[in-house]
Design a protein around this motif. Sequence first.
Motif, PDB file in Angstrom:
ATOM      1  N   LEU A 134     -41.452  38.554  58.120  1.00 53.19           N
ATOM      2  CA  LEU A 134     -41.683  38.841  59.541  1.00 53.19           C
ATOM      3  C   LEU A 134     -40.610  38.200  60.424  1.00 53.19           C
ATOM      4  CD1 LEU A 134     -45.576  38.411  59.735  1.00 53.19           C
ATOM      5  CD2 LEU A 134     -44.257  40.551  59.775  1.00 53.19           C
ATOM      6  N   ASN A 135     -40.005  37.129  59.952  1.00 45.87           N
ATOM      7  CA  ASN A 135     -38.949  36.460  60.716  1.00 45.87           C
ATOM      8  C   ASN A 135     -37.553  36.961  60.366  1.00 45.87           C
ATOM      9  OD1 ASN A 135     -40.832  34.813  62.032  1.00 45.87           O
ATOM     10  ND2 ASN A 135     -40.744  33.246  60.441  1.00 45.87           N
ATOM     11  N   SER A 136     -37.460  37.906  59.433  1.00 47.49           N
ATOM     12  CA  SER A 136     -36.161  38.425  59.013  1.00 47.49           C
ATOM     13  C   SER A 136     -35.694  39.529  59.963  1.00 47.49           C
ATOM     14  CB  SER A 136     -36.234  38.971  57.586  1.00 47.49           C
ATOM     15  OG  SER A 136     -37.043  40.138  57.540  1.00 47.49           O
ATOM     16  N   ASP A 137     -34.461  40.005  59.736  1.00 43.17           N
ATOM     17  CA  ASP A 137     -33.911  41.052  60.604  1.00 43.17           C
ATOM     18  C   ASP A 137     -34.410  42.445  60.230  1.00 43.17           C
ATOM     19  OD1 ASP A 137     -32.559  41.611  58.257  1.00 43.17           O
ATOM     20  OD2 ASP A 137     -30.620  40.879  58.976  1.00 43.17           O
ATOM     21  N   GLY A 138     -35.109  42.548  59.107  1.00 45.93           N
ATOM     22  CA  GLY A 138     -35.692  43.834  58.719  1.00 45.93           C
ATOM     23  C   GLY A 138     -34.729  44.796  58.059  1.00 45.93           C
ATOM     24  N   SER A 139     -33.492  44.369  57.797  1.00 44.16           N
ATOM     25  CA  SER A 139     -32.525  45.255  57.148  1.00 44.16           C
ATOM     26  C   SER A 139     -32.924  45.486  55.689  1.00 44.16           C
ATOM     27  CB  SER A 139     -31.126  44.651  57.208  1.00 44.16           C
ATOM     28  OG  SER A 139     -31.060  43.448  56.480  1.00 44.16           O
ATOM     29  N   ALA A 140     -32.428  46.548  55.108  1.00 40.98           N
ATOM     30  CA  ALA A 140     -32.797  46.915  53.746  1.00 40.98           C
ATOM     31  C   ALA A 140     -32.384  45.850  52.737  1.00 40.98           C
ATOM     32  CB  ALA A 140     -32.171  48.254  53.377  1.00 40.98           C
ATOM     33  N   SER A 141     -31.150  45.354  52.859  1.00 36.49           N
ATOM     34  CA  SER A 141     -30.664  44.351  51.906  1.00 36.49           C
ATOM     35  C   SER A 141     -31.428  43.043  52.047  1.00 36.49           C
ATOM     36  CB  SER A 141     -29.167  44.103  52.115  1.00 36.49           C
ATOM     37  OG  SER A 141     -28.917  43.639  53.434  1.00 36.49           O
ATOM     38  N   SER A 142     -31.698  42.666  53.296  1.00 38.66           N
ATOM     39  CA  SER A 142     -32.446  41.435  53.534  1.00 38.66           C
ATOM     40  C   SER A 142     -33.860  41.542  52.987  1.00 38.66           C
ATOM     41  CB  SER A 142     -32.484  41.123  55.029  1.00 38.66           C
ATOM     42  OG  SER A 142     -33.288  39.994  55.294  1.00 38.66           O
ATOM     43  N   THR A 143     -34.512  42.671  53.249  1.00 38.83           N
ATOM     44  CA  THR A 143     -35.879  42.882  52.771  1.00 38.83           C
ATOM     45  C   THR A 143     -35.938  42.866  51.249  1.00 38.83           C
ATOM     46  OG1 THR A 143     -36.448  44.199  54.730  1.00 38.83           O
ATOM     47  CG2 THR A 143     -37.832  44.469  52.776  1.00 38.83           C
ATOM     48  N   THR A 144     -34.972  43.523  50.613  1.00 36.16           N
ATOM     49  CA  THR A 144     -34.934  43.548  49.150  1.00 36.16           C
ATOM     50  C   THR A 144     -34.724  42.155  48.587  1.00 36.16           C
ATOM     51  OG1 THR A 144     -34.039  45.803  49.158  1.00 36.16           O
ATOM     52  CG2 THR A 144     -33.767  44.517  47.141  1.00 36.16           C
ATOM     53  N   GLY A 145     -33.810  41.400  49.180  1.00 40.14           N
ATOM     54  CA  GLY A 145     -33.541  40.039  48.717  1.00 40.14           C
ATOM     55  C   GLY A 145     -34.757  39.142  48.845  1.00 40.14           C
ATOM     56  N   ILE A 146     -35.439  39.240  49.985  1.00 37.61           N
ATOM     57  CA  ILE A 146     -36.639  38.423  50.192  1.00 37.61           C
ATOM     58  C   ILE A 146     -37.732  38.833  49.225  1.00 37.61           C
ATOM     59  CG2 ILE A 146     -38.466  37.841  51.849  1.00 37.61           C
ATOM     60  CD1 ILE A 146     -36.400  38.269  54.074  1.00 37.61           C
ATOM     61  N   ALA A 147     -37.849  40.125  48.957  1.00 37.99           N
ATOM     62  CA  ALA A 147     -38.850  40.608  47.996  1.00 37.99           C
ATOM     63  C   ALA A 147     -38.583  40.057  46.600  1.00 37.99           C
ATOM     64  CB  ALA A 147     -38.864  42.131  47.975  1.00 37.99           C
ATOM     65  N   VAL A 148     -37.314  39.972  46.215  1.00 39.56           N
ATOM     66  CA  VAL A 148     -36.963  39.416  44.907  1.00 39.56           C
ATOM     67  C   VAL A 148     -37.337  37.936  44.848  1.00 39.56           C
ATOM     68  CG1 VAL A 148     -35.074  38.836  43.341  1.00 39.56           C
ATOM     69  CG2 VAL A 148     -35.118  41.069  44.455  1.00 39.56           C
ATOM     70  N   ILE A 149     -37.008  37.203  45.913  1.00 41.01           N
ATOM     71  CA  ILE A 149     -37.348  35.778  45.960  1.00 41.01           C
ATOM     72  C   ILE A 149     -38.863  35.590  45.858  1.00 41.01           C
ATOM     73  CG2 ILE A 149     -37.350  33.703  47.406  1.00 41.01           C
ATOM     74  CD1 ILE A 149     -34.683  34.661  48.580  1.00 41.01           C
ATOM     75  N   GLY A 150     -39.603  36.402  46.619  1.00 38.33           N
ATOM     76  CA  GLY A 150     -41.050  36.316  46.586  1.00 38.33           C
ATOM     77  C   GLY A 150     -41.610  36.662  45.221  1.00 38.33           C
ATOM     78  N   ALA A 151     -41.075  37.723  44.616  1.00 33.92           N
ATOM     79  CA  ALA A 151     -41.538  38.128  43.289  1.00 33.92           C
ATOM     80  C   ALA A 151     -41.269  37.028  42.264  1.00 33.92           C
ATOM     81  CB  ALA A 151     -40.855  39.423  42.868  1.00 33.92           C
TER      82      ALA A 151
END
Length: 234
Positions: free
Chosen positions: A192-209
């Motif tokens: 929710l605090n990220s910029d919402g870009s595709a690369s950022s979202t994917t990277g955060i999803a990997v970290i979370g996973a």
Amino acid sequence: MNNYDEQPRRVINADVGLNRFLTKMYGWMALAILLSAVAAFYVSTTPALMSIFVGPTRWLPIIVWFVFPFIVTGQALKRPSLSFTLLMVYALITGGVFSMYSLIYSGGTLVSAFVSSAILFIVMALFGTFTKRDLSRVGAQATSALIALIIAFVINMFLQSPAIAYVFSFIGVIIFTALTASDSQKMKQIYLNSDGSASSTTGIAVIGAMQLYLDFVNLFIFLLQIFGGFGNRD
């Protein structure tokens, strides 16, 4: 254009983006668990592969197993695709390492620990994702307790006390139950605090996973030790 229509539209778009992120993160985490389960079964039924994890070379996959999470999280925001691939490779290595448990515990014990871990993880992940309560303090306390537990484990390596190790397993379950909830909430807030870009979202999803996968794996290990009575295969 009616400005009063903009706020609801933004809220809806934010909800859609969050749902996609959560689906991606938990989906990849679930895929990693599935790969680990398949790899563990395949290695345990293939003597040639099993020898890699129980023979003289067993230290190599274990060292890689400990190092890989740092590489995955370190590359996630820079190279999301590479990081995702490494996460899946790590899941396969974890399955190979866990194949050694088939030599110690019965199939019923392994299944019981896995099902219990899955139920506990799902409940706490849902709680962490949807609760309005701030769990950051809970996460900090659980992390501190984990550090203390690791130190106690090292000390018990010299004491060799099964009773103390058994108690530590219950403490470990409590710690990773709390971490599952707090990590779920933390990753939601990071998105929710990220910029919402595709690369950022994917990277955060990997970290979370990666983080949630580790939470699940540790829950499984501690529950397996509790159910199995530390090496009782009967």
